[in-house]
Design a protein around this motif. Structure first.
Motif, PDB file in Angstrom:
ATOM      1  N   MET A   1      31.793  49.819  52.720  1.00 21.09           N
ATOM      2  CA  MET A   1      32.774  48.981  51.935  1.00 21.09           C
ATOM      3  C   MET A   1      33.512  49.945  50.981  1.00 21.09           C
ATOM      4  SD  MET A   1      33.632  47.429  49.155  1.00 21.09           S
ATOM      5  CE  MET A   1      32.146  46.974  48.181  1.00 21.09           C
TER       6      MET A   1
ATOM      7  N   HIS B   1      36.635  50.124  48.016  1.00 17.80           N
ATOM      8  CA  HIS B   1      37.822  49.427  47.370  1.00 17.80           C
ATOM      9  C   HIS B   1      38.689  50.532  46.351  1.00 17.80           C
ATOM     10  CE1 HIS B   1      40.113  46.551  44.890  1.00 17.80           C
ATOM     11  NE2 HIS B   1      39.558  47.183  43.870  1.00 17.80           N
TER      12      HIS B   1
ATOM     13  N   TYR C   1      39.803  45.204  50.175  1.00 18.38           N
ATOM     14  CA  TYR C   1      38.302  45.640  50.317  1.00 18.38           C
ATOM     15  C   TYR C   1      38.494  46.345  51.958  1.00 18.38           C
ATOM     16  CZ  TYR C   1      37.111  43.867  45.829  1.00 18.38           C
ATOM     17  OH  TYR C   1      36.890  43.747  44.645  1.00 18.38           O
TER      18      TYR C   1
END
Length: 199
Positions: free
Chosen positions: A159, A161, A169
């Protein structure tokens, strides 16, 4: 009855999902044949605990780069001057057991560029360095790997960001299968999703 249970136990440990090459585990299993049923469970529990361990890998870094590009050598025409700073910190946790290896990681990274082409005007310009730009990237990853005889199977996801992509995201999954039939032969199949941040 006890002998049949021991044979089944040895087969599971050496030929099944729980196969390991650890010397302490092999020694414990070899002693099982001479013990009573109650003592077998105690020795196997000790052997399994020897296989289970947690490793932590922290990282802290600072990387500084200088860049000077000359479109026409010996002149100031088309020159680019940049200083790039990368600051970061991360932590990787690796846990191994009879069920495989699980890895959890996280990183916080701050990037900045000071120069004469990229970014927005600085409040106090210095020499060539009249502009400034920055971004922060946060990432978390999770992966699990299992070894089954001649097979090595891994699956995980990342993940990510970035502050340049406000409110977004990104999840990047991956799967890998490795088949190792002979000492010098290996067949690998992988699938993954990736992305590239703008420079």
């Amino acid at each position: 009855m006890l002998l049949r249970d021991v044979e089944r136990l040895l087969h599971a440990l050496f030929d099944g999902v729980a196969r390991h090459d650890d010397g302490e585990l092999r020694e414990a299993v070899s002693l099982v044949q001479f013990q009573q049923g109650a003592q077998i469970d105690v020795r196997l529990a000790r052997a399994r605990s020897a296989e289970e361990h947690l490793r932590l890998l922290p990282t802290v870094y600072w990387d500084r780069e200088y860049d000077c590009f000359e479109l026409v050598r010996g002149t100031t025409f088309g020159q680019n001057h940049h200083i790039v700073n990368n600051y970061g910190a991360g932590l990787i946790a690796n846990y191994s057991s009879l069920l495989g290896t699980t890895t959890l990681g996280g990183e916080l990274r701050y990037e900045e560029v000071i120069g004469n082409k990229l970014g927005t005007p600085r409040a106090k310009p210095e020499s060539y360095y009249t502009k400034f730009g920055s971004r922060t990237n946060v990432s978390l990853s999770l992966e699990h790997t299992v070894k089954l005889d001649k097979w090595l199977i891994s699956a995980g996801t990342l993940m990510s960001h970035n502050t340049l992509l406000s409110g977004k995201y990104t999840f990047l999954p991956s799967v890998s299968v490795n088949y190792h039939p002979l000492d010098r032969w290996s067949f690998v199949a992988t699938w993954s999703r990736s992305m590239r941040l703008p420079t």
